[in-house]
Write a protein that holds these residues in place. Structure first.
Motif, PDB file in Angstrom:
ATOM      1  N   GLY A 181      17.304 -11.241 -12.581  1.00  0.00           N
ATOM      2  CA  GLY A 181      16.812  -9.869 -12.467  1.00  0.00           C
ATOM      3  C   GLY A 181      17.733  -8.847 -13.082  1.00  0.00           C
ATOM      4  O   GLY A 181      18.941  -9.031 -13.133  1.00  0.00           O
ATOM      5  N   THR A 213      18.652  -4.561 -13.353  1.00  0.00           N
ATOM      6  CA  THR A 213      18.582  -3.279 -12.656  1.00  0.00           C
ATOM      7  C   THR A 213      18.302  -2.197 -13.690  1.00  0.00           C
ATOM      8  O   THR A 213      19.045  -2.079 -14.673  1.00  0.00           O
ATOM      9  CB  THR A 213      19.906  -2.968 -11.939  1.00  0.00           C
ATOM     10  OG1 THR A 213      20.200  -4.028 -11.028  1.00  0.00           O
ATOM     11  CG2 THR A 213      19.790  -1.661 -11.159  1.00  0.00           C
ATOM     12  N   GLN A 242      10.087 -12.895 -13.615  1.00  0.00           N
ATOM     13  CA  GLN A 242      10.442 -11.828 -12.693  1.00  0.00           C
ATOM     14  C   GLN A 242       9.259 -10.882 -12.514  1.00  0.00           C
ATOM     15  O   GLN A 242       8.509 -10.633 -13.446  1.00  0.00           O
ATOM     16  CB  GLN A 242      11.646 -11.053 -13.244  1.00  0.00           C
ATOM     17  CG  GLN A 242      12.859 -11.945 -13.458  1.00  0.00           C
ATOM     18  CD  GLN A 242      13.970 -11.282 -14.226  1.00  0.00           C
ATOM     19  OE1 GLN A 242      13.934 -10.089 -14.502  1.00  0.00           O
ATOM     20  NE2 GLN A 242      14.986 -12.051 -14.573  1.00  0.00           N
ATOM     21  N   TRP A 243       9.103 -10.375 -11.297  1.00  0.00           N
ATOM     22  CA  TRP A 243       8.101  -9.351 -10.998  1.00  0.00           C
ATOM     23  C   TRP A 243       8.818  -8.061 -10.614  1.00  0.00           C
ATOM     24  O   TRP A 243       9.776  -8.078  -9.818  1.00  0.00           O
ATOM     25  CB  TRP A 243       7.189  -9.790  -9.850  1.00  0.00           C
ATOM     26  CG  TRP A 243       6.171 -10.811 -10.233  1.00  0.00           C
ATOM     27  CD1 TRP A 243       6.290 -12.163 -10.160  1.00  0.00           C
ATOM     28  CD2 TRP A 243       4.851 -10.548 -10.713  1.00  0.00           C
ATOM     29  NE1 TRP A 243       5.124 -12.769 -10.587  1.00  0.00           N
ATOM     30  CE2 TRP A 243       4.221 -11.797 -10.931  1.00  0.00           C
ATOM     31  CE3 TRP A 243       4.135  -9.384 -10.996  1.00  0.00           C
ATOM     32  CZ2 TRP A 243       2.917 -11.923 -11.402  1.00  0.00           C
ATOM     33  CZ3 TRP A 243       2.830  -9.517 -11.470  1.00  0.00           C
ATOM     34  CH2 TRP A 243       2.233 -10.764 -11.672  1.00  0.00           C
ATOM     35  N   TYR A 244       8.340  -6.964 -11.187  1.00  0.00           N
ATOM     36  CA  TYR A 244       8.877  -5.641 -10.917  1.00  0.00           C
ATOM     37  C   TYR A 244       7.737  -4.726 -10.466  1.00  0.00           C
ATOM     38  O   TYR A 244       6.584  -4.915 -10.852  1.00  0.00           O
ATOM     39  CB  TYR A 244       9.498  -5.029 -12.180  1.00  0.00           C
ATOM     40  CG  TYR A 244      10.741  -5.718 -12.692  1.00  0.00           C
ATOM     41  CD1 TYR A 244      10.650  -6.880 -13.461  1.00  0.00           C
ATOM     42  CD2 TYR A 244      12.006  -5.205 -12.422  1.00  0.00           C
ATOM     43  CE1 TYR A 244      11.793  -7.508 -13.942  1.00  0.00           C
ATOM     44  CE2 TYR A 244      13.154  -5.820 -12.903  1.00  0.00           C
ATOM     45  CZ  TYR A 244      13.036  -6.968 -13.668  1.00  0.00           C
ATOM     46  OH  TYR A 244      14.169  -7.588 -14.140  1.00  0.00           O
ATOM     47  N   ARG A 245       8.103  -3.700  -9.671  1.00  0.00           N
ATOM     48  CA  ARG A 245       7.147  -2.631  -9.357  1.00  0.00           C
ATOM     49  C   ARG A 245       7.747  -1.321  -9.841  1.00  0.00           C
ATOM     50  O   ARG A 245       8.942  -1.050  -9.624  1.00  0.00           O
ATOM     51  CB  ARG A 245       6.843  -2.531  -7.866  1.00  0.00           C
ATOM     52  CG  ARG A 245       5.813  -1.440  -7.553  1.00  0.00           C
ATOM     53  CD  ARG A 245       5.364  -1.487  -6.125  1.00  0.00           C
ATOM     54  NE  ARG A 245       6.392  -1.024  -5.227  1.00  0.00           N
ATOM     55  CZ  ARG A 245       6.448  -1.342  -3.946  1.00  0.00           C
ATOM     56  NH1 ARG A 245       5.557  -2.146  -3.421  1.00  0.00           N
ATOM     57  NH2 ARG A 245       7.410  -0.859  -3.196  1.00  0.00           N
ATOM     58  N   GLN A 246       6.925  -0.530 -10.476  1.00  0.00           N
ATOM     59  CA  GLN A 246       7.376   0.750 -11.000  1.00  0.00           C
ATOM     60  C   GLN A 246       6.528   1.872 -10.423  1.00  0.00           C
ATOM     61  O   GLN A 246       5.286   1.804 -10.479  1.00  0.00           O
ATOM     62  CB  GLN A 246       7.295   0.766 -12.530  1.00  0.00           C
ATOM     63  CG  GLN A 246       7.856   2.031 -13.167  1.00  0.00           C
ATOM     64  CD  GLN A 246       7.785   1.991 -14.671  1.00  0.00           C
ATOM     65  OE1 GLN A 246       6.965   1.294 -15.245  1.00  0.00           O
ATOM     66  NE2 GLN A 246       8.645   2.763 -15.334  1.00  0.00           N
ATOM     67  N   PRO A 275      11.482   0.434 -13.347  1.00  0.00           N
ATOM     68  CA  PRO A 275      10.992  -0.716 -12.592  1.00  0.00           C
ATOM     69  C   PRO A 275      12.051  -1.225 -11.611  1.00  0.00           C
ATOM     70  O   PRO A 275      13.242  -1.201 -11.909  1.00  0.00           O
ATOM     71  CB  PRO A 275      10.719  -1.756 -13.683  1.00  0.00           C
ATOM     72  CG  PRO A 275      10.571  -0.976 -14.944  1.00  0.00           C
ATOM     73  CD  PRO A 275      11.499   0.185 -14.800  1.00  0.00           C
ATOM     74  N   VAL A 276      11.590  -1.693 -10.464  1.00  0.00           N
ATOM     75  CA  VAL A 276      12.475  -2.253  -9.447  1.00  0.00           C
ATOM     76  C   VAL A 276      12.117  -3.714  -9.257  1.00  0.00           C
ATOM     77  O   VAL A 276      10.938  -4.050  -9.057  1.00  0.00           O
ATOM     78  CB  VAL A 276      12.347  -1.488  -8.115  1.00  0.00           C
ATOM     79  CG1 VAL A 276      13.181  -2.157  -7.033  1.00  0.00           C
ATOM     80  CG2 VAL A 276      12.788  -0.040  -8.294  1.00  0.00           C
ATOM     81  N   LEU A 277      13.114  -4.577  -9.313  1.00  0.00           N
ATOM     82  CA  LEU A 277      12.884  -6.001  -9.182  1.00  0.00           C
ATOM     83  C   LEU A 277      12.360  -6.341  -7.786  1.00  0.00           C
ATOM     84  O   LEU A 277      12.928  -5.925  -6.773  1.00  0.00           O
ATOM     85  CB  LEU A 277      14.185  -6.771  -9.440  1.00  0.00           C
ATOM     86  CG  LEU A 277      14.112  -8.289  -9.323  1.00  0.00           C
ATOM     87  CD1 LEU A 277      13.307  -8.879 -10.479  1.00  0.00           C
ATOM     88  CD2 LEU A 277      15.512  -8.893  -9.284  1.00  0.00           C
ATOM     89  N   THR A 307      12.344 -13.060  -8.312  1.00  0.00           N
ATOM     90  CA  THR A 307      12.462 -13.953  -9.462  1.00  0.00           C
ATOM     91  C   THR A 307      12.043 -15.345  -9.010  1.00  0.00           C
ATOM     92  O   THR A 307      12.488 -15.813  -7.956  1.00  0.00           O
ATOM     93  CB  THR A 307      13.903 -14.005  -9.983  1.00  0.00           C
ATOM     94  OG1 THR A 307      14.300 -12.704 -10.407  1.00  0.00           O
ATOM     95  CG2 THR A 307      14.018 -14.959 -11.162  1.00  0.00           C
ATOM     96  N   TYR A 338       2.657  -2.900 -11.477  1.00  0.00           N
ATOM     97  CA  TYR A 338       3.294  -4.196 -11.278  1.00  0.00           C
ATOM     98  C   TYR A 338       3.474  -4.869 -12.636  1.00  0.00           C
ATOM     99  O   TYR A 338       2.510  -5.086 -13.372  1.00  0.00           O
ATOM    100  CB  TYR A 338       2.465  -5.071 -10.336  1.00  0.00           C
ATOM    101  CG  TYR A 338       2.543  -4.573  -8.913  1.00  0.00           C
ATOM    102  CD1 TYR A 338       1.738  -3.515  -8.489  1.00  0.00           C
ATOM    103  CD2 TYR A 338       3.446  -5.127  -8.008  1.00  0.00           C
ATOM    104  CE1 TYR A 338       1.835  -3.031  -7.195  1.00  0.00           C
ATOM    105  CE2 TYR A 338       3.541  -4.651  -6.711  1.00  0.00           C
ATOM    106  CZ  TYR A 338       2.740  -3.599  -6.322  1.00  0.00           C
ATOM    107  OH  TYR A 338       2.845  -3.112  -5.039  1.00  0.00           O
TER     108      TYR A 338
END
Lengths: 115, 113
Positions: free
Chosen positions: A103, A105, B33-37, B43-45, B48, B87
């Motif tokens: 991941g 940041t 990896q998946w993120y949400r924005q 985006p925030v992780l 994983t 997402y």
């Protein structure tokens, strides 16, 4: 710092002017990305720095775009002779060495508007 | 060029409903990896996934990595307005110490109270 810091948060510039965007990654993070995100779109890869290796510049859209990184610290993205299509949010992300698999940041981005 | 296709592109549902979003590719990734924005933020992780067939749960969110490590899904149970956001899935290619991300275009989720 505790997170990835980007400055400025917003930038309005006139067409044809140069702009410089700054990214302060998390201390100790050797990997650093720049992405561009147009309104309502996904992330478009621009450039990738990994430690002292030559950066991967394959995503830079034209020779008006360039980026530098000093060691494992601050990175700057420069756009020369800005055009209206350069308007977007520019995002920076960083990761520890060998940890990119787990991941990245992201900073909050710089919103660039070219008028 | 590796591509990640996300579907649906937009999703609007009522609070309390369940939903699944998909991330598909013809390429194999070392991890996904998946993120949400959220608007105005990066985006925030979220998670994983590394092993083919792996399932991870994060409260009401369940993430699955396909057996062949080419696809992934995100399932949300009893969606809440706070789940609203974009997402994004990102495939990771690793090699020679570098980890390069390829992002999908995202699924924009709206959860209506």
């Amino acid at each position: 710092g505790a997170g990835v810091s980007q400055s400025p948060s917003n930038k309005v510039t006139e067409k044809g002017k140069d702009v410089e965007l700054r990214c302060d990654p998390i201390s100790g993070h050797t990997a650093l990305y720049w992405y561009r995100q147009r309104l309502g779109q996904g992330l478009e890869f621009l450039i990738y720095f990994q430690g002292n290796s030559a950066p991967d510049k394959s995503g830079l859209p034209s020779d008006r775009f360039s980026a530098e990184r000093t060691g494992e610290s601050v990175s700057t993205l420069t756009i020369q002779r800005t055009q209206q299509e350069d308007s977007a949010v520019y995002l920076c992300a960083s990761s520890k060495a060998g940890q990119g698999n787990y991941g990245y940041t992201f900073g909050s981005g710089t919103r660039l508007t070219v008028v | 060029t590796q591509l990640l296709e996300q579907s649906p592109q937009f999703l609007s549902i009522q609070e309390g409903e369940n939903l699944t979003v998909y991330c598909n590719s013809s390429s194999v990734f070392s991890s996904l990896q998946w993120y949400r924005q959220e608007p105005g933020e990066g985006p925030v992780l979220l998670v994983t996934v590394v092993t083919g067939g792996e399932v991870k749960k994060l409260k009401r969110l369940t993430f699955q990595f396909g057996d062949a490590r080419k696809d992934s899904s995100l399932h949300i149970t009893a969606a809440q307005p706070g789940d609203t956001g974009l997402y994004l899935c990102a495939g990771v290619n690793s090699g020679a110490g570098s980890y390069q991300l390829t992002f999908g275009k995202g699924t924009k989720l709206s959860v209506i109270p």
